[in-house]
Design a protein around this motif. Structure first.
Motif, PDB file in Angstrom:
ATOM      1  N   MET A   1       4.097  -0.519 -17.420  1.00  0.00           N
ATOM      2  CA  MET A   1       3.294  -0.401 -16.200  1.00  0.00           C
ATOM      3  C   MET A   1       4.184  -0.581 -14.971  1.00  0.00           C
ATOM      4  SD  MET A   1       0.373  -0.059 -14.594  1.00  0.00           S
ATOM      5  CE  MET A   1      -0.845  -0.179 -15.893  1.00  0.00           C
ATOM      6  N   THR A   2       4.104   0.365 -14.051  1.00  0.00           N
ATOM      7  CA  THR A   2       4.811   0.265 -12.778  1.00  0.00           C
ATOM      8  C   THR A   2       3.791  -0.048 -11.693  1.00  0.00           C
ATOM      9  OG1 THR A   2       6.474   1.897 -13.467  1.00  0.00           O
ATOM     10  CG2 THR A   2       6.258   1.477 -11.106  1.00  0.00           C
ATOM     11  N   ALA A   3       4.031  -1.140 -10.957  1.00  0.00           N
ATOM     12  CA  ALA A   3       3.102  -1.569  -9.904  1.00  0.00           C
ATOM     13  C   ALA A   3       3.684  -1.230  -8.538  1.00  0.00           C
ATOM     14  CB  ALA A   3       2.828  -3.064 -10.013  1.00  0.00           C
ATOM     15  N   LEU A   4       2.947  -0.452  -7.774  1.00  0.00           N
ATOM     16  CA  LEU A   4       3.368  -0.018  -6.442  1.00  0.00           C
ATOM     17  C   LEU A   4       2.580  -0.771  -5.389  1.00  0.00           C
ATOM     18  CD1 LEU A   4       3.272   3.842  -7.101  1.00  0.00           C
ATOM     19  CD2 LEU A   4       5.178   2.255  -7.540  1.00  0.00           C
ATOM     20  N   GLY A   5       3.266  -1.300  -4.378  1.00  0.00           N
ATOM     21  CA  GLY A   5       2.596  -2.068  -3.333  1.00  0.00           C
ATOM     22  C   GLY A   5       2.544  -1.315  -2.009  1.00  0.00           C
ATOM     23  N   PHE A   6       1.406  -1.422  -1.337  1.00  0.00           N
ATOM     24  CA  PHE A   6       1.226  -0.745  -0.049  1.00  0.00           C
ATOM     25  C   PHE A   6       0.604  -1.703   0.961  1.00  0.00           C
ATOM     26  CE2 PHE A   6       1.158   2.359  -3.377  1.00  0.00           C
ATOM     27  CZ  PHE A   6       2.021   3.346  -2.911  1.00  0.00           C
ATOM     28  N   LEU A   7       1.151  -1.701   2.157  1.00  0.00           N
ATOM     29  CA  LEU A   7       0.544  -2.383   3.288  1.00  0.00           C
ATOM     30  C   LEU A   7      -0.146  -1.316   4.119  1.00  0.00           C
ATOM     31  CD1 LEU A   7       3.506  -4.738   4.262  1.00  0.00           C
ATOM     32  CD2 LEU A   7       1.407  -5.372   3.024  1.00  0.00           C
ATOM     33  N   TYR A   8      -1.461  -1.380   4.186  1.00  0.00           N
ATOM     34  CA  TYR A   8      -2.255  -0.318   4.819  1.00  0.00           C
ATOM     35  C   TYR A   8      -2.965  -0.879   6.051  1.00  0.00           C
ATOM     36  CZ  TYR A   8      -5.433   3.647   5.313  1.00  0.00           C
ATOM     37  OH  TYR A   8      -6.113   4.732   5.798  1.00  0.00           O
ATOM     38  N   PRO A   9      -2.820  -0.217   7.197  1.00  0.00           N
ATOM     39  CA  PRO A   9      -3.412  -0.747   8.433  1.00  0.00           C
ATOM     40  C   PRO A   9      -4.918  -0.528   8.506  1.00  0.00           C
ATOM     41  CG  PRO A   9      -2.340   1.345   8.879  1.00  0.00           C
ATOM     42  CD  PRO A   9      -2.047   1.013   7.430  1.00  0.00           C
ATOM     43  N   GLY A  10      -5.675  -1.623   8.535  1.00  0.00           N
ATOM     44  CA  GLY A  10      -7.117  -1.527   8.736  1.00  0.00           C
ATOM     45  C   GLY A  10      -7.846  -0.861   7.586  1.00  0.00           C
ATOM     46  N   HIS A  11      -8.911  -0.144   7.948  1.00  0.00           N
ATOM     47  CA  HIS A  11      -9.780   0.506   6.958  1.00  0.00           C
ATOM     48  C   HIS A  11     -10.145   1.900   7.473  1.00  0.00           C
ATOM     49  CE1 HIS A  11     -10.529  -3.245   4.651  1.00  0.00           C
ATOM     50  NE2 HIS A  11     -10.358  -3.801   5.830  1.00  0.00           N
ATOM     51  N   SER A  12      -9.516   2.909   6.893  1.00  0.00           N
ATOM     52  CA  SER A  12      -9.796   4.293   7.306  1.00  0.00           C
ATOM     53  C   SER A  12      -9.901   5.199   6.091  1.00  0.00           C
ATOM     54  CB  SER A  12      -8.712   4.800   8.270  1.00  0.00           C
ATOM     55  OG  SER A  12      -8.691   4.039   9.464  1.00  0.00           O
ATOM     56  N   ALA A  13      -8.751   5.495   5.475  1.00  0.00           N
ATOM     57  CA  ALA A  13      -8.743   6.385   4.314  1.00  0.00           C
ATOM     58  C   ALA A  13      -8.108   5.692   3.123  1.00  0.00           C
ATOM     59  CB  ALA A  13      -7.988   7.670   4.646  1.00  0.00           C
ATOM     60  N   GLU A  14      -8.323   4.376   3.013  1.00  0.00           N
ATOM     61  CA  GLU A  14      -7.705   3.630   1.912  1.00  0.00           C
ATOM     62  C   GLU A  14      -8.197   4.072   0.539  1.00  0.00           C
ATOM     63  OE1 GLU A  14     -10.975   0.790   3.489  1.00  0.00           O
ATOM     64  OE2 GLU A  14      -9.713   2.414   4.232  1.00  0.00           O
ATOM     65  N   ASP A  15      -9.374   4.735   0.500  1.00  0.00           N
ATOM     66  CA  ASP A  15      -9.872   5.219  -0.790  1.00  0.00           C
ATOM     67  C   ASP A  15      -9.028   6.369  -1.343  1.00  0.00           C
ATOM     68  OD1 ASP A  15     -11.028   6.282   1.566  1.00  0.00           O
ATOM     69  OD2 ASP A  15     -12.582   7.302   0.438  1.00  0.00           O
ATOM     70  N   ASP A  16      -8.104   6.917  -0.543  1.00  0.00           N
ATOM     71  CA  ASP A  16      -7.148   7.883  -1.077  1.00  0.00           C
ATOM     72  C   ASP A  16      -6.280   7.263  -2.169  1.00  0.00           C
ATOM     73  OD1 ASP A  16      -7.815  10.172   0.319  1.00  0.00           O
ATOM     74  OD2 ASP A  16      -5.938  10.303   1.448  1.00  0.00           O
ATOM     75  N   TYR A  17      -6.022   5.968  -2.067  1.00  0.00           N
ATOM     76  CA  TYR A  17      -5.063   5.338  -2.980  1.00  0.00           C
ATOM     77  C   TYR A  17      -5.590   5.206  -4.407  1.00  0.00           C
ATOM     78  CZ  TYR A  17      -1.956   4.999   0.895  1.00  0.00           C
ATOM     79  OH  TYR A  17      -1.129   5.349   1.936  1.00  0.00           O
ATOM     80  N   PRO A  18      -6.794   4.700  -4.633  1.00  0.00           N
ATOM     81  CA  PRO A  18      -7.304   4.729  -6.004  1.00  0.00           C
ATOM     82  C   PRO A  18      -7.480   6.153  -6.528  1.00  0.00           C
ATOM     83  CG  PRO A  18      -8.982   3.928  -4.477  1.00  0.00           C
ATOM     84  CD  PRO A  18      -7.683   3.943  -3.745  1.00  0.00           C
ATOM     85  N   ARG A  19      -7.784   7.089  -5.636  1.00  0.00           N
ATOM     86  CA  ARG A  19      -7.880   8.487  -6.048  1.00  0.00           C
ATOM     87  C   ARG A  19      -6.527   8.995  -6.528  1.00  0.00           C
ATOM     88  NH1 ARG A  19     -10.162  12.627  -8.532  1.00  0.00           N
ATOM     89  NH2 ARG A  19      -9.822  14.641  -7.501  1.00  0.00           N
ATOM     90  N   ILE A  20      -5.478   8.690  -5.788  1.00  0.00           N
ATOM     91  CA  ILE A  20      -4.135   9.116  -6.192  1.00  0.00           C
ATOM     92  C   ILE A  20      -3.724   8.427  -7.487  1.00  0.00           C
ATOM     93  CG2 ILE A  20      -1.695   9.019  -5.565  1.00  0.00           C
ATOM     94  CD1 ILE A  20      -2.561   9.450  -2.645  1.00  0.00           C
ATOM     95  N   GLU A  21      -4.044   7.139  -7.606  1.00  0.00           N
ATOM     96  CA  GLU A  21      -3.742   6.420  -8.842  1.00  0.00           C
ATOM     97  C   GLU A  21      -4.371   7.129 -10.036  1.00  0.00           C
ATOM     98  OE1 GLU A  21      -3.782   1.791  -9.782  1.00  0.00           O
ATOM     99  OE2 GLU A  21      -5.796   2.662  -9.905  1.00  0.00           O
ATOM    100  N   GLN A  22      -5.607   7.582  -9.868  1.00  0.00           N
ATOM    101  CA  GLN A  22      -6.299   8.299 -10.938  1.00  0.00           C
ATOM    102  C   GLN A  22      -5.615   9.628 -11.244  1.00  0.00           C
ATOM    103  OE1 GLN A  22     -10.189   9.983  -9.918  1.00  0.00           O
ATOM    104  NE2 GLN A  22     -10.997   9.249 -11.881  1.00  0.00           N
ATOM    105  N   LEU A  23      -5.194  10.349 -10.207  1.00  0.00           N
ATOM    106  CA  LEU A  23      -4.580  11.654 -10.400  1.00  0.00           C
ATOM    107  C   LEU A  23      -3.190  11.565 -11.023  1.00  0.00           C
ATOM    108  CD1 LEU A  23      -5.656  13.435  -7.086  1.00  0.00           C
ATOM    109  CD2 LEU A  23      -6.548  13.844  -9.387  1.00  0.00           C
ATOM    110  N   LEU A  24      -2.522  10.440 -10.846  1.00  0.00           N
ATOM    111  CA  LEU A  24      -1.199  10.286 -11.439  1.00  0.00           C
ATOM    112  C   LEU A  24      -1.272  10.318 -12.955  1.00  0.00           C
ATOM    113  CD1 LEU A  24       0.422   7.573  -9.145  1.00  0.00           C
ATOM    114  CD2 LEU A  24       0.923  10.013  -9.194  1.00  0.00           C
TER     115      LEU A  24
END
Length: 243
Positions: A1-24
């Motif tokens: 398992m490779t764990a990637l960390g992101f610092l994301y400003p506020g709350h806008s399009a953060e739901d892109d990240y679980p979507r990308i995780e799924q697509l990977l």
């Protein structure tokens, strides 16, 4: 398992990240920590405050505890607004604070342009013109030629987060140029993870978007390469071989 960390400003399009995780579709975990943005404004002073070291440092402990192997400051404007050298200083400080390899979305774009074999790009920015020009200047300092630049003049990330795929496509078409090898959409507040194949099909060239390149950059920092066609040309190309 490779764990990637992101610092994301506020709350806008953060739901892109679980979507990308799924697509990977692989053994990749995406860990995201929200940072305090202060004032939501695409204005130079507000953006410099958003990317201040203490704001980024506040999220590092949570990423360490999550087991992240690399961290990306998932904000384009909150990095390039410092200029090329200042953005380098920002990620050097972040790497020391986090205790792991670090980068930002601005550098992710510069690296991703090379990955898809592009030399000239069009920039389709949601930002006001002065902020969009700072991104073009950053790319120029990175060795990327910007042949077309269009700023949509949107002031807040909150507004950008409401954009539809038709809005995004309209912006990209306005910015596109016949000499551009790729089109860049530099705002992590844009929801793009589900739209990249559509954008590339309509525009007939690679499309690089902020959240997409941020995840690709984190994978690069951890020496991982994942084939994920639904995330566009960036995730399907073989490495560029320098001769």
């Amino acid at each position: 398992m490779t764990a990637l960390g992101f610092l994301y400003p506020g709350h806008s399009a953060e739901d892109d990240y679980p979507r990308i995780e799924q697509l990977l579709g692989s053994d990749i975990r995406v860990d995201l920590v929200h940072t305090d943005i202060g004032e939501d404004a695409h204005r130079v002073d507000a953006l410099r405050e958003m990317g201040a070291p203490e704001r980024l440092a506040a999220g590092c402990e949570a990423l360490r505890l999550a087991g992240a192997e690399a961290v990306v400051w998932a904000c384009t404007s909150g990095s390039f607004v410092y200029g090329y050298e200042g953005a380098h200083d920002q990620i050097r400080t972040l790497a020391v604070t986090a205790g792991m390899p670090a980068s930002s979305t601005s550098f992710a774009f510069a690296h991703a342009v090379g990955e898809v074999g592009a030399h000239r790009v069009a920039v389709a920015a949601t930002y006001p013109d002065d902020v969009a020009q700072l991104f073009a200047d950053f790319l120029g300092a990175s060795g990327v030629e910007v042949v077309s630049l269009h700023g949509a003049g949107v002031i807040t990330a909150a507004e950008v987060a409401t954009w539809t795929v038709d809005d995004i496509l309209g912006l990209a078409r306005t910015a596109d140029h016949e000499r551009a090898d790729a089109i860049l959409l530099p705002d992590t507040a844009l929801h793009t993870a589900s739209h990249i194949p559509t954008l590339e099909k309509e525009l007939s060239k690679p499309v690089l978007t902020a959240n997409q390149v941020s995840v690709w950059e984190a994978l690069r920092l951890t020496d991982r390469r994942v084939n994920a066609p639904e995330l566009g040309a960036l995730f399907t190309r073989e490495p560029i071989v320098q001769v």
